[in-house]
Structures are given as C-alpha cells and as structure tokens.
Design a protein around this motif. Structure first.
Motif, PDB file in Angstrom:
ATOM      1  N   GLY A 111       5.613  68.189  50.474  1.00  0.00           N
ATOM      2  CA  GLY A 111       6.139  68.777  49.069  1.00  0.00           C
ATOM      3  C   GLY A 111       5.520  70.109  48.855  1.00  0.00           C
ATOM      4  O   GLY A 111       6.375  71.223  48.508  1.00  0.00           O
ATOM      5  N   ASP A 112       4.156  70.434  48.780  1.00  0.00           N
ATOM      6  CA  ASP A 112       3.740  71.626  48.657  1.00  0.00           C
ATOM      7  C   ASP A 112       4.003  72.630  49.739  1.00  0.00           C
ATOM      8  O   ASP A 112       4.200  73.767  49.217  1.00  0.00           O
ATOM      9  CB  ASP A 112       1.919  71.685  48.788  1.00  0.00           C
ATOM     10  CG  ASP A 112       1.622  70.952  47.586  1.00  0.00           C
ATOM     11  OD1 ASP A 112       2.358  70.451  46.478  1.00  0.00           O
ATOM     12  OD2 ASP A 112       0.212  70.462  47.409  1.00  0.00           O
ATOM     13  N   ALA A 113       4.337  72.347  50.864  1.00  0.00           N
ATOM     14  CA  ALA A 113       4.833  73.238  52.045  1.00  0.00           C
ATOM     15  C   ALA A 113       6.157  74.005  51.485  1.00  0.00           C
ATOM     16  O   ALA A 113       6.147  75.097  51.567  1.00  0.00           O
ATOM     17  CB  ALA A 113       4.794  72.591  53.126  1.00  0.00           C
ATOM     18  N   GLN A 114       6.984  73.011  51.121  1.00  0.00           N
ATOM     19  CA  GLN A 114       8.422  73.687  50.879  1.00  0.00           C
ATOM     20  C   GLN A 114       8.197  74.338  49.527  1.00  0.00           C
ATOM     21  O   GLN A 114       8.955  75.334  49.544  1.00  0.00           O
ATOM     22  CB  GLN A 114       9.173  72.089  50.431  1.00  0.00           C
ATOM     23  CG  GLN A 114       9.411  71.391  51.576  1.00  0.00           C
ATOM     24  CD  GLN A 114      10.368  70.156  51.011  1.00  0.00           C
ATOM     25  OE1 GLN A 114      10.129  69.608  50.204  1.00  0.00           O
ATOM     26  NE2 GLN A 114      11.213  69.600  52.336  1.00  0.00           N
ATOM     27  N   ARG A 168       8.533  80.203  47.418  1.00  0.00           N
ATOM     28  CA  ARG A 168       7.656  81.088  46.624  1.00  0.00           C
ATOM     29  C   ARG A 168       7.467  82.372  47.502  1.00  0.00           C
ATOM     30  O   ARG A 168       7.822  83.201  47.060  1.00  0.00           O
ATOM     31  CB  ARG A 168       6.465  80.707  45.934  1.00  0.00           C
ATOM     32  CG  ARG A 168       5.603  81.680  45.403  1.00  0.00           C
ATOM     33  CD  ARG A 168       4.365  81.328  45.040  1.00  0.00           C
ATOM     34  NE  ARG A 168       4.127  80.315  44.305  1.00  0.00           N
ATOM     35  CZ  ARG A 168       3.089  79.539  43.678  1.00  0.00           C
ATOM     36  NH1 ARG A 168       1.950  80.166  43.937  1.00  0.00           N
ATOM     37  NH2 ARG A 168       2.974  78.364  42.862  1.00  0.00           N
ATOM     38  N   LEU A 169       6.947  82.293  48.677  1.00  0.00           N
ATOM     39  CA  LEU A 169       6.583  83.343  49.493  1.00  0.00           C
ATOM     40  C   LEU A 169       7.920  83.958  50.254  1.00  0.00           C
ATOM     41  O   LEU A 169       7.757  85.124  50.429  1.00  0.00           O
ATOM     42  CB  LEU A 169       5.715  82.719  50.920  1.00  0.00           C
ATOM     43  CG  LEU A 169       4.364  82.190  50.301  1.00  0.00           C
ATOM     44  CD1 LEU A 169       3.445  81.900  51.607  1.00  0.00           C
ATOM     45  CD2 LEU A 169       3.625  83.346  49.425  1.00  0.00           C
ATOM     46  N   LEU A 170       9.176  83.257  50.306  1.00  0.00           N
ATOM     47  CA  LEU A 170      10.173  83.791  51.131  1.00  0.00           C
ATOM     48  C   LEU A 170      10.813  84.848  50.122  1.00  0.00           C
ATOM     49  O   LEU A 170      11.630  85.430  50.352  1.00  0.00           O
ATOM     50  CB  LEU A 170      11.330  82.658  51.188  1.00  0.00           C
ATOM     51  CG  LEU A 170      11.000  82.046  52.653  1.00  0.00           C
ATOM     52  CD1 LEU A 170      12.023  80.788  52.953  1.00  0.00           C
ATOM     53  CD2 LEU A 170      11.079  82.995  53.918  1.00  0.00           C
ATOM     54  N   ARG A 171      10.562  84.829  48.846  1.00  0.00           N
ATOM     55  CA  ARG A 171      11.099  85.647  47.795  1.00  0.00           C
ATOM     56  C   ARG A 171      10.573  87.087  48.215  1.00  0.00           C
ATOM     57  O   ARG A 171      11.382  88.121  47.736  1.00  0.00           O
ATOM     58  CB  ARG A 171      10.748  85.330  46.334  1.00  0.00           C
ATOM     59  CG  ARG A 171      11.368  84.220  45.845  1.00  0.00           C
ATOM     60  CD  ARG A 171      11.106  83.613  44.699  1.00  0.00           C
ATOM     61  NE  ARG A 171      11.476  82.634  44.148  1.00  0.00           N
ATOM     62  CZ  ARG A 171      10.670  81.475  43.210  1.00  0.00           C
ATOM     63  NH1 ARG A 171       9.657  81.940  42.773  1.00  0.00           N
ATOM     64  NH2 ARG A 171      11.323  80.373  43.129  1.00  0.00           N
ATOM     65  N   THR A 214      14.668  82.527  55.988  1.00  0.00           N
ATOM     66  CA  THR A 214      15.464  81.832  55.113  1.00  0.00           C
ATOM     67  C   THR A 214      15.153  80.302  54.793  1.00  0.00           C
ATOM     68  O   THR A 214      14.446  79.784  55.323  1.00  0.00           O
ATOM     69  CB  THR A 214      17.090  81.788  55.464  1.00  0.00           C
ATOM     70  OG1 THR A 214      17.141  80.850  56.741  1.00  0.00           O
ATOM     71  CG2 THR A 214      17.362  83.131  56.187  1.00  0.00           C
ATOM     72  N   LEU A 215      15.534  79.965  53.596  1.00  0.00           N
ATOM     73  CA  LEU A 215      15.695  78.742  53.054  1.00  0.00           C
ATOM     74  C   LEU A 215      16.017  77.636  54.030  1.00  0.00           C
ATOM     75  O   LEU A 215      15.222  76.607  54.083  1.00  0.00           O
ATOM     76  CB  LEU A 215      16.194  78.373  51.516  1.00  0.00           C
ATOM     77  CG  LEU A 215      15.590  79.248  50.494  1.00  0.00           C
ATOM     78  CD1 LEU A 215      16.299  79.091  49.247  1.00  0.00           C
ATOM     79  CD2 LEU A 215      14.210  78.958  50.355  1.00  0.00           C
ATOM     80  N   ASP A 216      17.160  77.932  54.610  1.00  0.00           N
ATOM     81  CA  ASP A 216      17.797  76.878  55.787  1.00  0.00           C
ATOM     82  C   ASP A 216      16.812  76.709  56.889  1.00  0.00           C
ATOM     83  O   ASP A 216      16.726  75.571  57.272  1.00  0.00           O
ATOM     84  CB  ASP A 216      19.002  77.702  56.238  1.00  0.00           C
ATOM     85  CG  ASP A 216      20.094  77.199  55.347  1.00  0.00           C
ATOM     86  OD1 ASP A 216      19.844  76.479  54.107  1.00  0.00           O
ATOM     87  OD2 ASP A 216      21.291  77.935  55.144  1.00  0.00           O
ATOM     88  N   GLU A 217      16.222  77.801  57.216  1.00  0.00           N
ATOM     89  CA  GLU A 217      15.093  77.852  58.383  1.00  0.00           C
ATOM     90  C   GLU A 217      13.911  77.066  57.830  1.00  0.00           C
ATOM     91  O   GLU A 217      13.359  76.226  58.598  1.00  0.00           O
ATOM     92  CB  GLU A 217      14.907  79.125  58.592  1.00  0.00           C
ATOM     93  CG  GLU A 217      15.906  79.851  59.417  1.00  0.00           C
ATOM     94  CD  GLU A 217      15.399  81.307  59.856  1.00  0.00           C
ATOM     95  OE1 GLU A 217      16.205  81.912  60.615  1.00  0.00           O
ATOM     96  OE2 GLU A 217      14.692  81.806  59.279  1.00  0.00           O
ATOM     97  N   LEU A 218      13.738  77.282  56.577  1.00  0.00           N
ATOM     98  CA  LEU A 218      12.393  76.511  56.098  1.00  0.00           C
ATOM     99  C   LEU A 218      12.696  75.164  56.054  1.00  0.00           C
ATOM    100  O   LEU A 218      11.865  74.264  56.590  1.00  0.00           O
ATOM    101  CB  LEU A 218      11.972  76.983  54.717  1.00  0.00           C
ATOM    102  CG  LEU A 218      10.852  76.368  53.708  1.00  0.00           C
ATOM    103  CD1 LEU A 218       9.723  76.936  54.469  1.00  0.00           C
ATOM    104  CD2 LEU A 218      11.149  76.751  52.616  1.00  0.00           C
ATOM    105  N   THR A 219      13.878  74.735  55.478  1.00  0.00           N
ATOM    106  CA  THR A 219      14.209  73.238  55.447  1.00  0.00           C
ATOM    107  C   THR A 219      14.334  72.471  56.753  1.00  0.00           C
ATOM    108  O   THR A 219      13.912  71.393  56.950  1.00  0.00           O
ATOM    109  CB  THR A 219      15.736  73.040  54.528  1.00  0.00           C
ATOM    110  OG1 THR A 219      15.526  73.570  53.449  1.00  0.00           O
ATOM    111  CG2 THR A 219      15.888  71.758  54.711  1.00  0.00           C
ATOM    112  N   ALA A 220      14.930  73.189  57.730  1.00  0.00           N
ATOM    113  CA  ALA A 220      15.129  72.550  58.927  1.00  0.00           C
ATOM    114  C   ALA A 220      13.689  72.436  59.797  1.00  0.00           C
ATOM    115  O   ALA A 220      13.316  71.365  60.295  1.00  0.00           O
ATOM    116  CB  ALA A 220      15.963  73.660  59.889  1.00  0.00           C
ATOM    117  N   LEU A 221      12.787  73.227  59.530  1.00  0.00           N
ATOM    118  CA  LEU A 221      11.470  73.323  60.052  1.00  0.00           C
ATOM    119  C   LEU A 221      10.746  72.215  59.627  1.00  0.00           C
ATOM    120  O   LEU A 221      10.088  71.204  60.365  1.00  0.00           O
ATOM    121  CB  LEU A 221      10.726  74.534  60.068  1.00  0.00           C
ATOM    122  CG  LEU A 221       9.262  74.681  60.539  1.00  0.00           C
ATOM    123  CD1 LEU A 221       9.324  74.480  62.038  1.00  0.00           C
ATOM    124  CD2 LEU A 221       8.543  75.915  60.083  1.00  0.00           C
TER     125      LEU A 221
END
Length: 376
Positions: A139-142, A147-150, A172-179
């Motif tokens: 949760g904290d990682a997401q 925050r940082l991707l901005r 991107t947020l999609d890459e973040l979610t997939a990872l």
C-alpha cells in the motif's frame, strides 16, 4: 572450505577465518573471499584457516571475515567480535540497517517501519542522497510511486539486490500497477523496498575506508559497468585513489570537484549512521554515490547505499593496504578491481587474476586486481 578437511583441533592463535553469513554464496565470490582472506592474514601476520566451522570451540582469538554484515551484538560477541579490530566488515544492530532501505525516509510519520528505525537518520542525510522513499508495505509502495511519478521516472530497487541487479525503471501508473501485482507483500514487509529518483548520464563514485592491523586507508574513485553473460549491465569494477590515513588525508590530494563532493556526501552518511544506529561498528566502510541528470534535467548527486562487509572493491582495498604495509614511506596508490564476463576475456595489462571460472549462477567470469603508483 575443503582446506579444513581432516582438522581435529582449533586453528592457531590469531587465525583468520571466513565466516559464511549468507545462506548461499556465489562460487566466484567464495573463491575471491578465500584469496583476500590469505592476503589479509599476510597483513596481520597471522595464519589463514579457511572457513569458520560451527561447533568448533575456538580457544584463541580469531579474526573474522564475514561474507555479509553481522546482525546483532549477541551474534557478534558469540563469534568473538567485540570491536572493529576483530573483523574485516561490520556489525549492525538490525537486519535492515546495512541495506539501502535506510537511505530514504518513509512515506510519512505514520508509515509502517521495523523496530529500531531511525527517522532522524533520513533527516540528517536528506541533502546527501537522491530523492526517494522507503516502504515496508505494498500500500505504501503504491502511494509512494504515485507521488514520485508526478516528478519523473522512478527506479524501484529491492534492498537486498547487489551489482545493480533486480532494479526496475517505471514511467507510468500502469507500469507501477503491473509491477506491484507481481510483488510479495510479505517480502516487502520483512526487507523493505526503495523507490528513487532516476538519473540519466550516470557516473558512480566509490568512497570508503578500511582499517586493518593499525593501518587505515581511505579512498575515492569510480565504478564502471560491464555487460554480463545475459546482456545486463552490471558492476564491472572500481578504480580507486587510495591514501594512507583518514578522509582528511584523502582531501589533501589534488582531487576533482566531483570527487570532493562525493567524499563530503559519504562522510555525512557515515557519521549519521554511527549517530543514529547504536551498536554499529565497521572496519570496512564503502559508499556508492551517483552523479547524473535527475528530474527536471537538474544535476543531482547522492549516496545510493552503503556496504559494511567485504565487497566488490575489496580486492583493490586490500592491495592498497598490502602496499602501505610493505613500504612505510608510501602514502598513496592507485588500485583497481576488474570483472569481465565471457569465456575468453582479454586480461588487463599488469593485472593479477584472482578468479577465473564458470560460476553455476552467472556463467563464465574473471576477476582481476591491479595496482599502480599514485600519479600514473
């Protein structure tokens, strides 16, 4: 390890021993540790006894070379390590302390952190590291990733990985979610995960200090990358300028402005760790500092991580100490480690081979040490 086969009694007083502090150790690292153990024994004027054996009652003081940072004073004392003169490496109070997890602060004051976490440390090193966040939950990682991707691309770094392996760059947020869908929340809770500003045009510096047998050597230099057997760019060696003495003596040399900046940032990190994590001791201290272009095309420089254990640059460190030990008038040298992958490497001119073989995990690899007079 086979060197101890058939032994029925403890080694002689002052024997230098390799202590296996990791569950598994790559073959190439094990062989190099034994080679460096013999060299350290030569500096100490002590015999080299190979591998430390559990169950043997060592009646005399031993000098340990742990393959990783020892965790906890209880373990250290059981092994006879009570001060930094008893080992080449370090002792840390908690498991997370010798990892890159401590480099950055948490998502917020209420974010989960392991027992013993120092919020003060991240405050002290804030100006000496890149921008980033350490997390101990998915949760904290997401939330940290969003925050940082901005601000720009983010590098995701498992805290136990070495040589640059295991890192993922996301934009991107999609890459973040997939990872994060593929990650083990329990593993993150145990070890932590680092999300950090990505740099382009990176140069990585090494700053460190080693102390053995009353000798102190401090250094600054650069790391290089090389292509491993699967085409990934990984650590390929370090080229160091090493001086007899501490960081003040190192700064007396004619050093470039980037090197002086790297030294200043490493010293802040080193002093903060000692202040914020009681029980930490280390006779081998190494800091990786990255310089490059960060978010907003701004030049950035910061400590990436620390190493309080025998490491990739230790061949060069020990070669320099051998030179100082052998010549009391010598005050500075150049020392280098070189790692080459593939079955037919071209040996560097003037270098001494300390390993050549086919490691079961990474394939063919060769390692070298080279030393030269300061000024050449």
């Amino acid at each position: 390890m086979t060197m101890l086969a058939g032994m029925t009694r403890p080694p002689a007083p002052g024997t230098v021993l390799i202590y296996a502090a990791r569950k598994a150790e790559p073959e190439h690292e094990r062989v190099v540790h034994f080679e460096l153990g013999k060299r350290i024994a030569g500096i100490l004027g002590a015999p080299f006894g190979g591998a430390y054996r559990e169950g043997v009652e060592y009646k005399h003081p031993v000098y340990l070379i742990p393959t990783d940072t020892l965790i906890g004073t209880e373990l250290a004392r059981r092994l006879g390590v009570n001060r930094e003169e008893d080992l080449f490496g370090g002792v840390a109070p908690q498991t997370f302390v010798p990892t890159k997890a401590i480099t950055h602060g948490l998502l917020g004051p209420d974010a989960f952190a392991p027992e013993g976490w120092s919020h003060e440390f991240s405050r002290l090193v804030h100006e000496s590291v890149l921008e980033g966040i350490t997390v101990f939950s998915i949760g904290d990682a997401q939330r940290a990733g969003i925050r940082l991707l901005r601000k720009g691309p983010v590098r995701i770094k498992p805290v136990l990985a070495t040589a640059g392996r295991g890192q993922t760059l996301i934009s991107t947020l999609d890459e973040l979610t997939a990872l994060f869908e593929q990650m083990d929340n329990r593993r993150i809770a145990e070890c932590g995960l680092v999300l950090e500003e990505n740099l382009d045009e990176v140069e990585t510096f090494s700053v460190g200090q080693v102390r053995i047998a009353g000798l102190t050597a401090s250094y600054v230099g650069t790391q290089c990358l090389t292509q491993d057997n699967v085409g990934e760019m990984v650590y390929g060696g370090s080229e160091l300028t090493v001086v007899r003495g501490g960081f003040d003596q190192l700064l007396e040399l004619e050093l470039s402005r980037p090197w002086r900046l790297a030294i200043s940032k490493a010293r802040v990190y080193d002093e903060a760790a000692a202040a914020c994590y009681p029980g930490l001791l280390a006779s081998r201290r190494n800091y990786d500092i990255a310089s490059g272009i960060g978010w907003g095309k701004a030049p950035r420089c910061g400590v990436l991580e620390q190493s309080w254990r025998i490491g990739g640059a230790s061949g060069a460190e020990i070669a320099a100490l051998e030179a100082f030990h052998g010549d009391g008038r010598l005050n500075a040298v150049h020392a280098q480690t070189i790692e080459l992958f593939g079955s037919s490497p071209r040996p560097p001119s003037g270098a001494k081979e300390i390993y050549r073989g086919i490691d079961p995990q990474i394939g063919p690899i060769s390692k070298y040490i080279r030393i030269a007079p300061y000024g050449n």
